[in-house]
Design an enzyme around this catalytic site. Structure first.
Site, PDB file in Angstrom:
ATOM      1  N   TYR A 105       0.765  -1.201   0.008  1.00 21.44           N
ATOM      2  CA  TYR A 105       0.096  -0.095   0.046  1.00 21.44           C
ATOM      3  C   TYR A 105       0.945   1.185  -0.234  1.00 21.44           C
ATOM      4  O   TYR A 105       2.013   1.332   0.301  1.00 21.44           O
ATOM      5  CB  TYR A 105      -0.967  -0.068   1.159  1.00 21.44           C
TER       6      TYR A 105
ATOM      7  N   HIS B 281       7.201   0.480   1.539  1.00 22.59           N
ATOM      8  CA  HIS B 281       6.377   1.082   0.654  1.00 22.59           C
ATOM      9  C   HIS B 281       7.080   1.006  -0.872  1.00 22.59           C
ATOM     10  O   HIS B 281       8.393   0.997  -1.093  1.00 22.59           O
ATOM     11  CB  HIS B 281       5.921   2.274   0.927  1.00 22.59           C
TER      12      HIS B 281
END
Ligand code: C5P
Length: 322
Positions: A250, A298
């Site tokens: 995400y 990330h």
């Protein structure tokens, strides 16, 4: 029927027809005027030289301002968005429990937040300030403070760094493990990644939170509860799927803050994004403790590329620092 009576009935028919035509024309005019008015009302009138919402670049085509960034009392979250969100940090409790917790949230925090400006025809400029080490020695402080809205995130500091990062904070983005006390006039923009985060928010403002998480967590927070807004799982999903094309697990808080800015600002100035020369997301306010951090799980490289592309097509202005 006499000739006179026949004439009268024809006249009355003609009059009725005329009256009907007149009312139809007036009706049509009213509808047209209403349409024009409502179009004006919903049109994003922006007075900047270059407005985010008017940019025609290929990336800005991903912008969908009908996705609401924050939860409100009336949000009807889709089960699909909840399912996506619950996998982020391994949430085990169900949708009903989530909804009950959100309901509790709105007993304390504002039920609705006006994010977009009320007056059209103005230009709302924003500074989105990430925590990159590249802010050190940048002298961006005055330029950051010059914008109408300044967004900062997590444990960002200004004391002692004013020359490089400025002093003002309008929106401060955080989640429980990155929480910090705020000035009474700063909006707290809360990113929940699990139901416990919503419970934390409620308790940190009331009884105190005594649970545990993957990192140390504050028991209480000092901030203005009337300026709290909670980011919607739907918006996080949209940031990940539409903007990042599902890269990585995400998006980072910083990247989602940039997408948030694309939804609420007219002109965006981006500061403090970019890894150090070893590829780590090190901060301007501290020495990096974990030299193997990289971009913390990330898709940092892709996020950075997107910021560069947005800058190239002039949707944002990107200041790369020192
Ligand atoms: O490290 P932290 O998550 O607090 O930083 C806030 C955001 O700033 C990150 O989510 C990331 O998007 C951005 N950042 C960056 N380069 C760094 C440090 C942070 O792009 N060196």
């Amino acid at each position: 029927m006499s000739v006179v009576a026949g004439e009268r009935s024809r006249m009355s028919f003609k009059l009725k027809l005329l009256a009907l035509q007149l009312s139809a024309t007036v009706g049509l005019l009213l509808v047209l005027q209403f349409n024009e008015l409502s179009q004006l009302q919903f049109q994003d009138l922006c007075a900047c030289d270059s407005c985010v919402s008017e940019n025609k670049g290929s990336l800005s085509g991903r912008l969908n301002r009908s996705v609401e960034p924050v939860l409100s009392w009336t949000t009807d979250l889709s089960e699909e968005a909840f399912s996506w969100w619950k996998s982020l940090q391994n949430e085990r409790r169900d949708f009903r429990f989530f909804k009950k917790t959100v309901h509790k949230l709105f007993q304390i925090f504002p039920r609705r937040t006006e994010l977009r400006k009320q007056n059209s025809g103005t230009c709302r400029t924003c500074a989105v300030v990430g925590n990159s080490v590249n802010l050190k020695g940048s002298h961006y402080g005055p330029l950051i403070d010059y914008q109408d809205v300044v967004m900062r995130m997590n444990i960002a500091k200004t004391n002692g760094y004013e020359e490089d990062v400025g002093t003002r904070t309008t929106y401060h983005v955080m989640y429980p493990e990155s929480a910090t006390d705020l000035h009474n006039s700063t909006h707290l923009v809360f990113f929940p990644f699990k139901i416990m985060d919503l419970e934390w928010l409620i308790k940190a403002f009331t009884t105190g939170f005594y649970g545990r998480s993957y990192a140390p967590i504050k028991t209480r927070i000092r901030a203005n509860k009337d300026l709290v807004m909670v980011i919607s799982p739907e918006f996080m999903k949209y940031s990940h799927e539409k903007w990042l094309e599902k890269k990585g697990v995400y998006p980072s808080t910083g990247f989602m803050t940039l997408i948030f800015a694309l939804h609420v600002c007219d002109e965006i100035h981006v500061f403090g994004f970019g890894a150090d020369s070893d590829g780590n997301w090190s901060h301007y306010f501290e020495e990096l403790a974990d030299k193997t951090l990289k971009t913390g799980g990330h898709p940092g490289n892709r996020e950075y590329e997107i910021i560069q592309e947005l800058a190239k097509e002039k949707t944002v202005k990107f200041y790369k620092g020192s």
